[in-house]
Design a protein around this motif. Structure first.
Motif, PDB file in Angstrom:
ATOM      1  N   SER B 259       0.833  -1.204   0.000  1.00  0.00           N
ATOM      2  CA  SER B 259       0.000   0.000   0.000  1.00  0.00           C
ATOM      3  C   SER B 259       0.871   1.258   0.000  1.00  0.00           C
ATOM      4  O   SER B 259       0.431   2.312  -0.420  1.00  0.00           O
ATOM      5  N   ASN B 260       2.118   1.141   0.480  1.00  0.00           N
ATOM      6  CA  ASN B 260       3.006   2.299   0.451  1.00  0.00           C
ATOM      7  C   ASN B 260       3.656   2.503  -0.914  1.00  0.00           C
ATOM      8  O   ASN B 260       3.998   3.619  -1.269  1.00  0.00           O
ATOM      9  N   VAL B 261       3.888   1.412  -1.659  1.00  0.00           N
ATOM     10  CA  VAL B 261       4.739   1.540  -2.839  1.00  0.00           C
ATOM     11  C   VAL B 261       4.092   1.049  -4.134  1.00  0.00           C
ATOM     12  O   VAL B 261       4.762   0.998  -5.156  1.00  0.00           O
ATOM     13  N   TYR B 262       2.784   0.712  -4.092  1.00  0.00           N
ATOM     14  CA  TYR B 262       2.208   0.101  -5.296  1.00  0.00           C
ATOM     15  C   TYR B 262       2.318   1.002  -6.517  1.00  0.00           C
ATOM     16  O   TYR B 262       2.466   0.537  -7.645  1.00  0.00           O
ATOM     17  N   PHE B 263       2.299   2.334  -6.286  1.00  0.00           N
ATOM     18  CA  PHE B 263       2.330   3.235  -7.443  1.00  0.00           C
ATOM     19  C   PHE B 263       3.699   3.261  -8.118  1.00  0.00           C
ATOM     20  O   PHE B 263       3.860   3.866  -9.162  1.00  0.00           O
ATOM     21  N   GLY B 264       4.677   2.580  -7.539  1.00  0.00           N
ATOM     22  CA  GLY B 264       5.985   2.498  -8.186  1.00  0.00           C
ATOM     23  C   GLY B 264       6.054   1.352  -9.192  1.00  0.00           C
ATOM     24  O   GLY B 264       7.069   1.176  -9.858  1.00  0.00           O
ATOM     25  N   PHE B 265       5.001   0.561  -9.274  1.00  0.00           N
ATOM     26  CA  PHE B 265       5.034  -0.585 -10.186  1.00  0.00           C
ATOM     27  C   PHE B 265       4.025  -0.371 -11.304  1.00  0.00           C
ATOM     28  O   PHE B 265       2.825  -0.273 -11.045  1.00  0.00           O
ATOM     29  N   ASN B 270      -1.399  -0.093 -13.712  1.00  0.00           N
ATOM     30  CA  ASN B 270      -2.238  -0.371 -14.869  1.00  0.00           C
ATOM     31  C   ASN B 270      -3.487  -1.169 -14.514  1.00  0.00           C
ATOM     32  O   ASN B 270      -4.476  -1.125 -15.225  1.00  0.00           O
ATOM     33  N   LEU B 271      -3.429  -1.904 -13.424  1.00  0.00           N
ATOM     34  CA  LEU B 271      -4.615  -2.663 -13.015  1.00  0.00           C
ATOM     35  C   LEU B 271      -5.733  -1.723 -12.600  1.00  0.00           C
ATOM     36  O   LEU B 271      -6.889  -2.127 -12.517  1.00  0.00           O
ATOM     37  N   ASN B 272      -5.356  -0.466 -12.303  1.00  0.00           N
ATOM     38  CA  ASN B 272      -6.355   0.544 -11.985  1.00  0.00           C
ATOM     39  C   ASN B 272      -7.191   0.228 -10.758  1.00  0.00           C
ATOM     40  O   ASN B 272      -8.386   0.517 -10.717  1.00  0.00           O
ATOM     41  N   PRO B 274      -8.252   1.035  -7.058  1.00  0.00           N
ATOM     42  CA  PRO B 274      -8.130   2.217  -6.202  1.00  0.00           C
ATOM     43  C   PRO B 274      -7.171   1.972  -5.036  1.00  0.00           C
ATOM     44  O   PRO B 274      -7.070   0.844  -4.539  1.00  0.00           O
ATOM     45  N   GLY B 275      -6.478   3.029  -4.618  1.00  0.00           N
ATOM     46  CA  GLY B 275      -5.496   2.911  -3.546  1.00  0.00           C
ATOM     47  C   GLY B 275      -6.064   2.323  -2.273  1.00  0.00           C
ATOM     48  O   GLY B 275      -5.372   1.623  -1.537  1.00  0.00           O
ATOM     49  N   THR B 276      -7.359   2.624  -2.001  1.00  0.00           N
ATOM     50  CA  THR B 276      -7.979   2.109  -0.779  1.00  0.00           C
ATOM     51  C   THR B 276      -7.916   0.597  -0.709  1.00  0.00           C
ATOM     52  O   THR B 276      -7.818   0.033   0.370  1.00  0.00           O
ATOM     53  N   VAL B 277      -7.994  -0.056  -1.879  1.00  0.00           N
ATOM     54  CA  VAL B 277      -7.977  -1.517  -1.873  1.00  0.00           C
ATOM     55  C   VAL B 277      -6.653  -2.020  -1.303  1.00  0.00           C
ATOM     56  O   VAL B 277      -6.623  -2.970  -0.515  1.00  0.00           O
ATOM     57  N   TYR B 278      -5.563  -1.338  -1.650  1.00  0.00           N
ATOM     58  CA  TYR B 278      -4.271  -1.741  -1.094  1.00  0.00           C
ATOM     59  C   TYR B 278      -4.228  -1.502   0.414  1.00  0.00           C
ATOM     60  O   TYR B 278      -3.591  -2.246   1.149  1.00  0.00           O
TER      61      TYR B 278
END
Lengths: 373, 312
Positions: B259-265, B270-272, B274-278
């Motif tokens: 949840s801290n670093v998912y946006f680095g991958f 691309n799976l789109n 939402p951040g809340t799910v992480y």
């Protein structure tokens, strides 16, 4: 011989609760003294006075109404917790069930434009379903209900934030004001608001909550279902041996507990008293305060009405302390100390019974000696 | 990638420390549901050291912060000990009370402290931007936190104490069959106190480690976001055994790190989703894991039952 009223379980429970309250407030006072002795007394008085801080009677009445509005969801949450506790289940998940109740009632009111009754029912159903998850995990997978409850609290919080983001005001993290967007979704007041100086948040939720407390009392005390629930809580294996479906009872208990918490959420949010903040990083504290209210009320549904009022009274009172010196969380602290002390209730009762037994033994002794003379 | 490893390791350290604390308490026969609160108070202890002693040398800073967290955690856990061991109170109620009390007390305290320094500052935040640097070492991209090492040492200590010392074996006996332990002369009350106090030490360490992971200020109103309970899930998944707990902590730490670093991958972005799910992921995983492992739980047999000598 006259029966000693101190022997009655109910009287002992009330005494124990009062001891918890006095000690809890005292600890709060000591902590205020440590922080800053100068204003400590005024601060603790402000917490205890709450709406009585106002000098004009009509403002007092109005703010008394506000405290009542927030007492209602607390009563429902504490009913949820005590109902489950009778079955030996600690429903710490009430906070999450309350949270999804907020989600359901507000989404139905704002996105679908439903009127209040269907919104309320939806919150009850969703809360019940959410509670059933804890029950299913407990009954079929032996998962500790406290841990699963906490996990579901956080999942519920994030789900609620996500879903209610669709109905929030554009420029703020608050959900749309229900009073302007869909007045049909407001719980009707039937003129009750006139009793509280036209406090617009006073609705029939107040009498309804009290009726529900009595219904819970009747279910627990006078019905077969209540008997089975209590038997399961007392000894799960014995209940099973006696032919009670213990798995079904666990799940049913948590469905009811969840519905109560969900209903509590609708009772607050369908008055328009508060708008939900969709960026909340904390599970609503109502569910946790419900634990305090449930135990302080001696796990009795009628007691819960009074204890909920007290807990909400001091919680609201926290807003009146001098915030440049003290934090309003002092009332959370007092509530937490009260719960901690409630852990000692059993011990207090043992002490009380010992004292009574000793006194009676002494009396019997002196009585005998008197007879011999 | 190194960011993911770094976060996984630091969150795994937190979870492992706290779960080992829970493990000691439960092996002695006390369910410590107050770990979440102990973490908060431990974090407060460590943060106060950082706040009050600004210019310590690196080793002294690390030592001071560790001691602050340990002492606070230890003292706070004594509240659980008194209630649950000496007064035979309900362990669930007391644990819950301690969790609520910790956040409220820490908030009240930090707000009072901030306000006494600057009357306009009514926040419950403690900042430790510079002090935090003492805990970090850089290997290229990878940010090593001394707490990762402390966690490994704590793991080894836990393993040795529980399985290789007389004390540890006696402790575990008190959680399995206290009356049998008592009959051969082991002081059950003393052992349970030891278990609870050790859990306070570990919990406090976990707490300070948690607020040093990733951020350089902490708002005490927020508590520790259910980490104490995630650690209990780790403990159950690790079947109350230190080595398995360490592995379980790595798994949970990984999902928390996502949840801290998912946006680095790129592929995750691309799976789109939402951040809340992480954010929900660690909690969902722990529910699934608990559902799969709790049925044949190897919990200490006498945990949660106050020891009553007269019922022997």
């Amino acid at each position: 011989m006259k029966k000693n009223i101190l022997k009655s379980d109910g009287v002992q429970a009330v005494i124990a609760s009062l001891i918890c309250v006095v000690l809890g407030v005292f600890v709060g006072y000591v902590i205020l003294l440590i922080i800053n002795p100068d204003g400590a007394f005024e601060a603790i008085v402000a917490v205890l006075k709450n709406f009585m801080t106002y000098s004009r009677p009509d403002s007092q009445l109005r703010y008394f109404g506000n405290t009542l509005v927030k007492t209602i969801p607390l009563i429902l949450c504490s009913l949820s917790i005590l109902f489950a506790y009778k079955a030996g289940l600690f429903n710490i998940g009430a906070a999450g069930q309350y949270c999804v109740g907020i989600c359901a009632s507000l989404y139905a009111a704002l996105a679908w434009g439903w009127s209040w009754l269907p919104c309320l029912l939806l919150a009850v159903i969703v809360g019940g379903i959410y509670g059933s998850l804890v029950g299913l995990l407990k009954a079929y997978f032996n998962v500790n209900e406290v841990i699963s409850g906490i996990m579901l609290n956080w999942i519920g919080l994030y789900l609620t934030n996500m879903i209610l983001s669709a109905v929030k005001e554009e420029a703020s993290p608050y959900t749309i004001n229900i009073r302007t967007a869909n007045p049909d979704a407001l719980i009707p007041s039937l003129g009750l608001e006139q009793l509280f100086n036209n406090n617009q948040y006073i609705t029939i939720a107040i009498p309804l909550a009290i009726i529900i407390a009595f219904i819970v009392y009747i279910i627990l005390d006078k019905t077969r279902m209540g008997y089975e629930i209590k038997a399961t809580g007392f000894n799960k294996d014995a209940a099973k041996y006696a032919g009670m479906a213990e798995k079904k009872n666990i799940i049913m208990t948590l469905v009811i507990a969840g519905s109560l918490a969900g209903m509590g959420a609708a009772f607050l949010y369908l008055t328009g008293f508060e708008q939900y903040i969709v960026t909340s990083s904390q599970v609503p504290s109502m569910g946790f305060n419900g634990i305090a209210a449930a135990f302080l009320g001696g796990l009795n549904p009628i007691g819960a009405i009074f204890s909920s009022f007290f807990i909400q009274h001091i919680s609201s009172g926290g807003a009146y302390v001098d915030k440049s010196i003290y934090a309003s969380q002092i009332s959370d602290l007092i509530a937490a100390v009260i719960i901690y002390l409630c852990g000692f209730v059993f011990f207090m009762k043992v002490v009380m019974n010992n004292m009574i037994a000793k006194r009676e033994a002494n009396k019997a002794k002196t009585g005998k000696e008197g007879g011999e003379n | 990638m190194s960011l993911l490893i770094q976060y996984t390791l630091i969150f795994a350290s937190v979870l492992m420390l706290v779960a080992l604390g829970g493990c000691f308490a439960e092996h002695s026969g006390v369910i410590n549901l107050g770990l979440e609160g102990i973490m908060v108070i431990g974090a407060l202890g460590g943060a106060l050291v950082m706040r009050l002693f600004l210019d310590l040398s690196t080793p002294m800073m690390i030592l001071g912060v560790v001691l602050g967290a340990v002492i606070f955690g230890l003292l706070y856990s004594a509240l659980l000990g008194v209630a649950c061991i000496n007064f035979k109170a309900d362990q669930t109620i007391v644990g819950t009370a301690l969790n609520m009390l910790a956040t409220a007390a820490a908030t009240v305290f930090v707000k009072a402290m901030n306000a006494s320094i600057n009357p306009d500052d009514v926040s419950s935040t403690i900042q430790y931007v510079d002090q935090k640097k003492n805990f970090l070492l850089y290997f290229g991209d990878f940010e090593f936190n001394w707490f990762m090492l402390i966690a490994v040492i704590a793991l080894i200590v836990a393993y040795v104490v529980l399985y290789k010392t007389r004390f540890g074996l006696r402790l575990m006996a008190c959680g399995e069959h206290p009356s049998a332990a008592d009959s051969v002369g082991i002081n059950v009350i003393k052992m349970r106190w030891s278990g609870v106090l050790i859990s306070g030490i570990y919990g406090g360490l976990g707490g300070i480690c948690y607020i040093l992971a990733g951020v350089s200020e902490w708002k005490f109103e927020n508590g520790v976001a259910g980490f104490g309970f995630l650690a209990l899930a780790v403990m159950i998944f690790g079947q109350w055994k230190p080595i398995k707990i360490a592995l379980a902590a790595l798994l949970f730490g990984f999902f928390r790190a996502l949840s801290n670093v998912y946006f680095g991958f790129d592929f995750l972005v691309n799976l789109n989703i939402p951040g809340t799910v992480y954010n929900m992921l660690p909690y969902i995983i722990s529910l699934l894991v608990l559902a799969l492992t709790s049925r044949h739980s190897r919990a200490p047999k006498a945990e949660g039952i106050p020891y009553d000598k007269s019922k022997r």
